[in-house]
Design a protein around this motif. Structure first.
Motif, short mmCIF file in Angstrom:
data_model
loop_
_atom_site.label_atom_id
_atom_site.label_comp_id
_atom_site.label_asym_id
_atom_site.label_seq_id
_atom_site.Cartn_x
_atom_site.Cartn_y
_atom_site.Cartn_z
N LEU B 198 60.00 -118.54 -64.98
CA LEU B 198 60.97 -117.91 -65.87
C LEU B 198 60.36 -116.75 -66.67
N LEU B 201 59.76 -113.51 -64.80
CA LEU B 201 61.02 -112.83 -64.54
C LEU B 201 61.46 -112.03 -65.77
N LEU B 202 61.32 -112.63 -66.96
CA LEU B 202 61.70 -111.93 -68.19
C LEU B 202 60.80 -110.72 -68.42
N LEU B 205 61.97 -108.00 -66.27
CA LEU B 205 63.19 -107.32 -66.74
C LEU B 205 62.90 -106.40 -67.93
N ASN B 206 61.87 -106.73 -68.69
CA ASN B 206 61.47 -105.89 -69.83
C ASN B 206 59.96 -105.95 -69.93
N PHE B 209 58.41 -107.26 -72.96
CA PHE B 209 59.17 -108.41 -73.42
C PHE B 209 58.49 -109.21 -74.54
#
Lengths: 436, 436
Positions: B198, B201-202, B205-206, B209
């Motif tokens: 998880l 993946l975050l 995306l950023n 993050f």
């Protein structure tokens, strides 16, 4: 699935019966299911379809599809087309934000003009988790994690508790057709990446994730209402409203270790952006100020003072011509030639008109202004020093106007006349200037 | 990376200089970096290592590894071994919770016994995001999303702002060895699944993050402090404390649409579990109550009353033997044979001892109890009816004791004697019973 959705609507949205409902309908799975369901249940519905013209011919095919469906099922329909890209460029927002703003402002317009009672959208549980995750990825506060409510003023989202899967089952069972948005399949937008990668992973880690998440959001919504309670209660303790101004008592406010959170909540709606500057005001020097486009926050001793503010208006200079007998704005002043002087006052002065250079000027004071106070034998004094000696507050100082002849101050209006323009033995024309 | 970590410690944890620090050290990457860093910076440190005996020989290899490191670097060390599985079974908690409880209670013990000032743990930014996501997956309220604070009482987490990657870079640059926990690599635990699937993946995306997430958590922590403010302010408006009881004014409370959130926050610490029952009390019948193991919440007209409660104690029956002259608990009663009756009162009655069957019993009233009030010519009256006529509140009723002979009530202590035990012409032994 038909039964499940129908029962939910019947149990929770009974108040929509006999109301005029406007259904936001893109032609996609969710909105077509919503239209089908509410039509079947004999609600009084109409369709509103926006063509955002973002996907060329596809957009028009969507429009035709929805239009055909409405005609075939005898449902009233409203259609509009937007130049979404142009709007986004004009207002410097993303295409998605542009589409949302255009859509909702049109819906509200229809609501008003066509006398609808509610706007219904087909948002569902997966939309909420996606929005939560988008905000998490981008960074957010509590309000970004609390989700879209099922009922929010005139906007109702009757499918909010259902998952995309449940809605799809309904569509298949009832052989409902819908248009697939080709941009959904790609990873073009963050939302799609989240839908196709992040959400499945969460559902894999907890097979009951969607209903777990709804409970989490209910808790977060409760926390959000408590934050709002706190904001209101602390405001009542700390803030006083008077004459369109808000006075925040800093001594009280600073007792709270988290006072910046409160300042943020109170001032956010006034369009302030420079938050760190605002937080610095709290311990900053008296007289410091922070501006938004229409408001000003001023530190004045133990107070922060919020007031509306128009910089352009504050800096404006008003001209007064020779023989003009009155001024109405920004102050009421009258000018009158008189034969002799009577008793002067704060509200009325007598000046030697021959000393004046027209047009006179009426303006606010500026740093560096100085004058020769009447009766001080020509001694010069800075306006700022004069105000300090008179113990004027910052707010009082700002309300003071100066009447000037060229750069010389004739009158600190309502307070003190200048020595240089007073009546002398040689004066031939006496001008009385009165503040009404 | 050395510099970055050192600067952060120097700037933010200067107050740890000259303090005695106990470093929780598993032997893994994070804790070995923490030990190395603080040792290098000449803080006064000691190591505490727990062997949870969960991974057989590996656990002992970890212990030896940390022990060797401490000796080689002349760092004082404390080691303990736990039978974690047995503890988890005894207390019916997960192995992870057992390990946490055992670890912290030992740390606090060392803190006290060995006069350490602080416990330091090597939690880092990735731990926080993992905990956030674990709670999100399992369902949570705001408190589950606010993260572990860097400073929390005696527990300090100096590496909290760093990512796992930054910590690993430090270890590699400084050729620090560490022990890899074999269970980390597997997806055995939810945390590991989140860490390996998880979180990447975050971050995908950023790319920024981790720092975005730290801002998000700072916002959520602020919101949490505001929720606590609201909870305190509403409590002050709604609750009154008196005689070890708390009285909640329901008329005031019910003005808040979100009052259940407040009840939850106020009552959570008293061990209540049946929340829906508690929320139902608010609009429930007077006299309804909900219990936790040690507390009771009672609906009494417009009040909810919280008091400590011991069910076993409430149901206890106290015996009084023949010729016993006094009782000290739960009431002060004295028994005295007298020659004649004097004026009776609420606090003292006279009874015909021959009518008594010993041992007498002192107990609280129960549903169905009835007696024959003195002076009512043998008419029977339910105790509940009698209390109602006397206008006793629920709380007052509960404080009443009954003195009984077998099942017959002799005295509603302090209130009313029973007709059946009164002095008659035939009475040979008069017993005076007094409430002190």
């Amino acid at each position: 699935m038909l039964e499940k959705l129908q029962i939910h609507i019947a149990q929770n949205f009974d108040f929509l019966k006999n109301k005029k409902l406007l259904l936001a309908t893109s032609g996609g799975l969710d909105s077509m299911v919503m239209v089908h369901l509410l039509h079947k249940m004999s609600f009084t519905i109409a369709i509103a379809h926006c063509n955002f013209q973002l996907r060329g011919v596809e957009s028009f095919e969507d429009q035709n599809f929805v239009n055909e469906y409405a005609r075939a099922n005898k449902i009233p329909i409203f259609i509009t087309q937007f130049d979404t890209k142009a709007f986004a460029e004009d207002y410097k927002v993303s295409t998605q934000v542009a589409a949302r703003d255009l859509r909702y402002s049109w819906f509200y317009e229809l609501l008003e003009n066509e006398a609808f009672d509610y706007i219904l959208t087909a948002h569902h549980a997966d939309d909420n988790i996606e929005t939560f995750l988008i905000n998490l990825v981008r960074g957010t506060g509590l309000d970004g994690l609390t989700g879209i409510p099922a009922i929010n003023g005139s906007v109702i989202r009757p499918l909010m508790i259902f998952s995309r899967l449940e809605i799809e089952s309904y569509a298949i069972e009832n052989t409902i057709s819908w248009r697939e948005d080709s941009s959904n399949a790609s990873d073009k937008y963050l939302r799609n990446k989240i839908r196709h990668h992040l959400v499945p992973l969460l559902k894999d880690l907890n097979s009951d994730f969607l209903s777990t998440f709804q409970k989490t959001q209910a808790f977060l919504q409760e926390a959000q209402t408590q934050v709002e309670d706190a904001s209101i209660m602390v405001y009542q303790q700390v803030a006083k409203e008077k004459d369109d101004q808000v006075f925040f008592d800093l001594n009280q406010l600073k007792r709270l270790p988290n006072y910046t959170s409160y300042l943020y909540q109170w001032l956010n709606e006034y369009g302030f952006m420079a938050w760190q500057d605002i937080y610095n005001l709290v311990d900053g020097q008296s007289g410091k100020q922070v501006f938004s486009t229409k408001y000003r926050l001023l530190k004045d001793r133990d107070l922060l003072i919020l007031s509306s503010f128009n910089l352009e208006l504050e800096q404006r200079v008003y001209s007064i011509e020779k023989d003009q007998i009155e001024v109405k704005f920004p102050l009421n002043l009258s000018f009158c030639k008189v034969a002799d002087i009577s008793l002067g006052s704060n509200k009325a002065i007598f000046v030697d008109e021959d000393e004046l250079v027209y047009p006179l000027r009426l303006r606010k004071w500026q740093k560096g202004d100085s004058f020769q106070p009447f009766g001080m034998e020509g001694q010069s004094k800075k306006i700022s020093k004069y105000f300090k000696d008179e113990k004027l507050s910052l707010i009082e100082k700002e309300k003071i106007w100066l009447l000037c002849s060229e750069n010389k101050i004739i009158w600190v209006v309502g307070l003190r006349q200048d020595e240089r323009f007073k009546i002398k033995n040689t004066t031939s024309t006496i001008l009385q200037i009165k503040l009404e």
